[in-house]
Design a protein around this motif. Structure first.
Motif, PDB file in Angstrom:
ATOM      1  N   GLU A  45       0.835  -1.210   0.000  1.00  0.00           N
ATOM      2  CA  GLU A  45       0.000   0.000   0.000  1.00  0.00           C
ATOM      3  C   GLU A  45       0.865   1.254   0.000  1.00  0.00           C
ATOM      4  OE1 GLU A  45      -3.834   1.900   2.370  1.00  0.00           O
ATOM      5  OE2 GLU A  45      -2.502   0.492   3.420  1.00  0.00           O
ATOM      6  N   ASP A  76      -9.614 -12.074  -0.821  1.00  0.00           N
ATOM      7  CA  ASP A  76      -9.327 -10.996   0.140  1.00  0.00           C
ATOM      8  C   ASP A  76      -8.099 -10.201  -0.292  1.00  0.00           C
ATOM      9  OD1 ASP A  76     -11.487 -11.651   1.703  1.00  0.00           O
ATOM     10  OD2 ASP A  76     -10.325 -12.820   3.152  1.00  0.00           O
ATOM     11  N   GLN A  79      -8.976  -8.021  -3.303  1.00  0.00           N
ATOM     12  CA  GLN A  79      -9.833  -6.911  -2.877  1.00  0.00           C
ATOM     13  C   GLN A  79      -9.003  -5.803  -2.243  1.00  0.00           C
ATOM     14  OE1 GLN A  79     -13.504  -6.493  -3.118  1.00  0.00           O
ATOM     15  NE2 GLN A  79     -12.569  -4.481  -2.809  1.00  0.00           N
ATOM     16  N   LYS A  80      -8.026  -6.190  -1.433  1.00  0.00           N
ATOM     17  CA  LYS A  80      -7.170  -5.182  -0.795  1.00  0.00           C
ATOM     18  C   LYS A  80      -6.325  -4.458  -1.849  1.00  0.00           C
ATOM     19  CE  LYS A  80      -6.795  -6.978   3.913  1.00  0.00           C
ATOM     20  NZ  LYS A  80      -7.850  -8.007   3.828  1.00  0.00           N
ATOM     21  N   ASP A  83      -8.503  -1.979  -3.434  1.00  0.00           N
ATOM     22  CA  ASP A  83      -8.738  -0.864  -2.513  1.00  0.00           C
ATOM     23  C   ASP A  83      -7.528   0.072  -2.457  1.00  0.00           C
ATOM     24  OD1 ASP A  83     -11.218  -1.946  -1.939  1.00  0.00           O
ATOM     25  OD2 ASP A  83     -10.567  -2.891  -0.057  1.00  0.00           O
ATOM     26  N   PHE A  84      -6.325  -0.502  -2.562  1.00  0.00           N
ATOM     27  CA  PHE A  84      -5.108   0.317  -2.543  1.00  0.00           C
ATOM     28  C   PHE A  84      -4.933   1.105  -3.839  1.00  0.00           C
ATOM     29  CE2 PHE A  84      -2.924  -3.169   0.230  1.00  0.00           C
ATOM     30  CZ  PHE A  84      -3.695  -2.790   1.317  1.00  0.00           C
ATOM     31  N   LEU A 105     -13.681  -6.673  -9.913  1.00  0.00           N
ATOM     32  CA  LEU A 105     -12.936  -5.541  -9.369  1.00  0.00           C
ATOM     33  C   LEU A 105     -12.388  -4.685 -10.499  1.00  0.00           C
ATOM     34  CD1 LEU A 105     -10.844  -7.477  -6.694  1.00  0.00           C
ATOM     35  CD2 LEU A 105     -12.930  -6.154  -6.301  1.00  0.00           C
TER      36      LEU A 105
END
Length: 299
Positions: A45, A76, A79-80, A83-84, A105
Motif C-alpha cells: 500500500e 481478500d 480486494q485489498k 482498494d489500494f 474488481l
C-alpha cells in the motif's frame, strides 16, 4: 516506451521512481514468485501511494500456480489490492484469473504464465478474457517477439535486464538436501555447477514458495533497444531479484538514459553496453539469452 523495475523495499521503490522507472513490480507471499523481497500488504500500500504521488504505476505479482489454499485466500488479497489502487496484477493461473473476474474488481491483469507465453494467438485468447497485455516467455527470440507484437494491439512485455529462472519447484529442495546430508546450510548465496564447466554458477535459493534456480548470466538487451522500438516492443522489464540496493537503481537509470537517447535520435548501442558492463557485478556475466538466435536454432 515503458520501464518496469522490480522493487525490494519502499526506499528502493522511491529511488527507482526517481531513476526513471515508470512502473514498479512488487508482491508478496504466497501469491508472487521470484521477488527480490516479498512485501507485506502494508508495504505494498505504501509503495502504491508513493508511486501514484509521482504519477507512476505499480503492478503486483500474483504469478504463482495456485493450490486450493491459495485460491481460497486470493479474493481478500485481490480486494485489498483494488482498494489500494494497484494499477494491475500479473497473473497466469487460469483459476486465479477466474477468481479475479468473478470479483468484478477494477483491477486490470497482465497475463504472465512464464514459459507458456509463446504466441500471439495465446495472448489474444487471454486478451479476450480481459488481459490488458502479456509477459513474453524468456525463451523466445527477438524475431518471434517482433512477429507477435505486430499481430497485437496490446503490449508484449519483454525482459531486457536480469536473470532468467530456469527451474522452479514448490518443494524445499535445499532444506531436504542439507537434512539428508546432515550438513549445515551456509548463510550465503549458493550455486549449482555444471560438472562439465568449472566456471559455471547457477544461483539457487529457497524461500516460502519453494526452490528457484537461475541462469549463469544476466540478460541484457540494452544494445538492442533501438531495434525493439522500431518493431513495436516498447514495454521493458528490469529484474533485480539477484541484484539488490543502489547498483540496481543505477542500472535502471542507465536504461532510462538509453530510452531518452533513442527519443532524441542519439542512441549509441556500444556506448550504453559498455557502461552497463561497468555497473554489472563481476561474477554475473551479461548475455542475450535466446533473443538473438534464429528461431530454427532454438526449437
Amino acid at each position: 516506451m515503458e520501464l518496469i523495475a522490480t522493487a525490494e523495499s519502499l526506499e528502493q521503490a522511491e529511488a527507482l521512481l526517481d531513476a526513471g522507472a515508470d512502473r514498479l513490480y512488487i508482491g508478496g507471499h504466497p501469491f508472487g514468485l521470484r521477488l527480490p523481497q516479498p512485501l507485506s500488504l502494508e508495504q505494498i500500500e505504501d509503495v502504491i501511494k508513493r508511486a501514484h504521488q509521482r504519477g507512476k504505476k505499480v503492478t503486483v505479482s500474483c504469478n504463482a500456480l495456485m493450490h486450493n489454499q491459495q485460491i481460497a485466500q486470493l479474493p481478500d488479497y485481490l480486494q485489498k489490492l483494488a482498494d489500494f489502487g494497484a494499477d494491475a496484477v500479473a497473473i497466469g493461473d487460469p483459476g486465479a484469473i477466474l477468481t479475479l473476474k468473478e470479483l468484478k474488481l477494477e483491477l486490470p491483469f497482465v497475463y504472465d504464465a512464464g514459459t507458456l507465453v509463446t504466441s500471439a494467438e495465446q495472448i489474444a485468447f487471454w486478451v479476450n478474457q480481459g488481459a490488458s497485455g502479456a509477459v513474453a516467455a524468456r525463451e523466445l527470440t527477438l524475431k518471434e517477439l517482433f512477429a507477435m507484437q505486430k499481430k497485437l494491439k496490446q503490449p508484449v512485455e519483454v525482459q531486457v535486464y536480469g536473470p532468467t529462472c530456469i527451474h522452479q519447484s514448490g518443494r524445499p529442495l535445499l532444506t531436504n538436501y542439507f537434512t539428508y546430508t546432515h550438513a549445515e546450510a551456509p548463510d550465503q548465496q549458493l550455486f549449482l555447477r555444471d560438472p562439465k564447466n568449472a566456471d559455471s554458477q547457477y544461483p539457487i535459493f529457497e524461500d516460502e514458495d519453494g526452490t528457484h534456480i537461475f541462469s549463469t548470466e544476466d540478460l541484457s538487451l540494452i544494445g538492442q533497444l533501438g531495434l525493439m522500438v522500431e518493431n513495436g516492443l516498447e514495454t521493458w522489464k528490469l529484474d533485480g531479484v539477484l541484484l539488490h540496493g543502489d547498483r540496481f537503481v543505477r542500472i535502471v537509470a542507465l536504461f532510462d538514459e538509453a530510452r531518452r537517447a533513442i527519443e532524441a535520435g542519439a542512441f549509441v548501442p556500444e556506448s550504453f553496453a559498455n557502461r552497463l558492463a561497468k555497473l554489472q557485478p563481476a561474477h554475473r556475466p551479461l548475455g542475450t539469452g535466446f533473443y538473438l538466435k534464429n528461431p530454427e536454432d532454438v526449437h
